[in-house]
Scaffold this motif. Structure first.
Motif, PDB file in Angstrom:
ATOM      1  N   ASP A  90      49.054  68.678  28.309  1.00  0.00           N
ATOM      2  CA  ASP A  90      50.289  68.633  28.944  1.00  0.00           C
ATOM      3  C   ASP A  90      50.591  68.563  30.392  1.00  0.00           C
ATOM      4  OD1 ASP A  90      52.694  70.487  29.868  1.00  0.00           O
ATOM      5  OD2 ASP A  90      53.389  69.492  28.019  1.00  0.00           O
ATOM      6  N   LEU A  91      51.184  67.256  30.723  1.00  0.00           N
ATOM      7  CA  LEU A  91      51.202  66.979  32.177  1.00  0.00           C
ATOM      8  C   LEU A  91      51.839  67.923  33.085  1.00  0.00           C
ATOM      9  CD1 LEU A  91      52.087  63.071  31.875  1.00  0.00           C
ATOM     10  CD2 LEU A  91      49.875  64.178  32.741  1.00  0.00           C
ATOM     11  N   ASP A  92      53.083  68.681  32.487  1.00  0.00           N
ATOM     12  CA  ASP A  92      53.748  69.586  33.309  1.00  0.00           C
ATOM     13  C   ASP A  92      52.574  70.943  33.327  1.00  0.00           C
ATOM     14  OD1 ASP A  92      55.866  68.170  33.736  1.00  0.00           O
ATOM     15  OD2 ASP A  92      56.853  68.998  31.801  1.00  0.00           O
ATOM     16  N   PHE A  93      51.937  71.412  32.575  1.00  0.00           N
ATOM     17  CA  PHE A  93      51.296  72.543  32.513  1.00  0.00           C
ATOM     18  C   PHE A  93      50.096  72.391  33.453  1.00  0.00           C
ATOM     19  CE2 PHE A  93      47.648  74.869  31.063  1.00  0.00           C
ATOM     20  CZ  PHE A  93      48.156  76.172  30.646  1.00  0.00           C
ATOM     21  N   ILE A  94      49.497  70.989  33.587  1.00  0.00           N
ATOM     22  CA  ILE A  94      48.349  70.844  34.396  1.00  0.00           C
ATOM     23  C   ILE A  94      48.999  70.721  35.891  1.00  0.00           C
ATOM     24  CG2 ILE A  94      46.770  68.840  35.160  1.00  0.00           C
ATOM     25  CD1 ILE A  94      46.585  68.073  32.134  1.00  0.00           C
ATOM     26  N   ILE A 134      49.218  73.407  41.357  1.00  0.00           N
ATOM     27  CA  ILE A 134      50.030  74.228  42.120  1.00  0.00           C
ATOM     28  C   ILE A 134      49.631  75.578  42.434  1.00  0.00           C
ATOM     29  CG2 ILE A 134      52.266  74.993  42.741  1.00  0.00           C
ATOM     30  CD1 ILE A 134      53.374  72.345  41.292  1.00  0.00           C
ATOM     31  N   ARG A 135      49.277  76.299  41.553  1.00  0.00           N
ATOM     32  CA  ARG A 135      48.761  77.575  41.306  1.00  0.00           C
ATOM     33  C   ARG A 135      47.391  77.775  42.150  1.00  0.00           C
ATOM     34  NH1 ARG A 135      48.834  79.377  35.796  1.00  0.00           N
ATOM     35  NH2 ARG A 135      50.793  78.272  35.160  1.00  0.00           N
ATOM     36  N   LEU A 136      46.450  76.670  41.755  1.00  0.00           N
ATOM     37  CA  LEU A 136      45.323  76.485  42.535  1.00  0.00           C
ATOM     38  C   LEU A 136      45.433  76.530  43.816  1.00  0.00           C
ATOM     39  CD1 LEU A 136      42.203  76.217  41.923  1.00  0.00           C
ATOM     40  CD2 LEU A 136      42.386  74.066  41.654  1.00  0.00           C
ATOM     41  N   GLU A 144      42.538  82.974  48.319  1.00  0.00           N
ATOM     42  CA  GLU A 144      41.945  83.921  47.205  1.00  0.00           C
ATOM     43  C   GLU A 144      40.754  83.383  46.701  1.00  0.00           C
ATOM     44  OE1 GLU A 144      45.361  84.456  44.689  1.00  0.00           O
ATOM     45  OE2 GLU A 144      46.528  85.462  46.204  1.00  0.00           O
ATOM     46  N   ILE A 145      40.529  82.077  46.792  1.00  0.00           N
ATOM     47  CA  ILE A 145      39.405  81.484  46.193  1.00  0.00           C
ATOM     48  C   ILE A 145      38.564  80.696  47.355  1.00  0.00           C
ATOM     49  CG2 ILE A 145      40.291  81.534  43.885  1.00  0.00           C
ATOM     50  CD1 ILE A 145      41.101  78.532  44.192  1.00  0.00           C
ATOM     51  N   PRO A 146      37.292  80.529  47.248  1.00  0.00           N
ATOM     52  CA  PRO A 146      36.753  79.729  48.323  1.00  0.00           C
ATOM     53  C   PRO A 146      36.967  78.210  48.197  1.00  0.00           C
ATOM     54  CG  PRO A 146      35.335  80.640  46.599  1.00  0.00           C
ATOM     55  CD  PRO A 146      36.356  81.259  46.295  1.00  0.00           C
ATOM     56  N   GLU A 147      36.541  77.410  48.949  1.00  0.00           N
ATOM     57  CA  GLU A 147      36.574  76.015  48.976  1.00  0.00           C
ATOM     58  C   GLU A 147      36.088  75.355  47.653  1.00  0.00           C
ATOM     59  OE1 GLU A 147      36.611  71.871  51.685  1.00  0.00           O
ATOM     60  OE2 GLU A 147      35.881  74.037  52.667  1.00  0.00           O
ATOM     61  N   LYS A 170      37.829  73.105  44.826  1.00  0.00           N
ATOM     62  CA  LYS A 170      37.389  71.655  44.887  1.00  0.00           C
ATOM     63  C   LYS A 170      36.849  71.393  43.244  1.00  0.00           C
ATOM     64  CE  LYS A 170      36.817  69.975  49.456  1.00  0.00           C
ATOM     65  NZ  LYS A 170      37.881  69.168  49.653  1.00  0.00           N
ATOM     66  N   GLU A 171      36.075  72.256  42.786  1.00  0.00           N
ATOM     67  CA  GLU A 171      35.601  72.116  41.354  1.00  0.00           C
ATOM     68  C   GLU A 171      36.758  72.181  40.607  1.00  0.00           C
ATOM     69  OE1 GLU A 171      32.603  75.258  41.032  1.00  0.00           O
ATOM     70  OE2 GLU A 171      31.300  74.321  42.329  1.00  0.00           O
ATOM     71  N   LYS A 172      37.511  73.196  40.611  1.00  0.00           N
ATOM     72  CA  LYS A 172      38.732  73.174  39.618  1.00  0.00           C
ATOM     73  C   LYS A 172      39.742  72.321  39.823  1.00  0.00           C
ATOM     74  CE  LYS A 172      37.941  77.419  37.697  1.00  0.00           C
ATOM     75  NZ  LYS A 172      37.843  77.625  36.307  1.00  0.00           N
ATOM     76  N   GLU A 173      40.020  71.996  40.930  1.00  0.00           N
ATOM     77  CA  GLU A 173      40.829  70.707  41.289  1.00  0.00           C
ATOM     78  C   GLU A 173      40.454  69.343  40.831  1.00  0.00           C
ATOM     79  OE1 GLU A 173      43.144  69.009  45.157  1.00  0.00           O
ATOM     80  OE2 GLU A 173      40.969  69.033  45.105  1.00  0.00           O
TER      81      GLU A 173
END
Length: 85
Positions: free
Chosen positions: A30-34, A39-41, A49-52, A56-59
């Motif tokens: 789902d594009l909106d969900f992603i 945005i949250r990330l 709250e999270i390291p770079e 980068k991995e999650k992004e």
């Protein structure tokens, strides 16, 4: 009647399985969900709250999922337009 007693549980299992698949597809494609997750990330990273590295991995993972979702959307759109012709 006995037939119904045996098929009702199977039908319930099938419906639950379909719901699980729908939810998994929504989360994965789902594009909106992603976009919301991206945005949250970004916010989590900016608020430190999270390291770079984690960011980068999650992004990267979310962007790859976005590309797949967009390709699926385009394929569905093309299939729909071919049917209408």
């Amino acid at each position: 009647m006995i037939h119904k007693l045996f098929t009702v549980p199977m039908n319930l299992v099938i419906k639950v399985g379909e719901k699980v698949k729908e939810e998994a597809d929504r989360e994965l494609y789902d594009l909106d969900f992603i976009q919301q997750k991206l945005i949250r990330l970004q916010m989590m990273y900016e608020l430190e709250e999270i390291p770079e590295k984690v960011y980068k991995e999650k992004e990267e993972e979310l962007l790859m999922r976005y590309e797949v979702a967009k390709a699926r959307e385009l394929e569905e759109w093309e299939a729909m337009t071919k049917k209408q012709r």
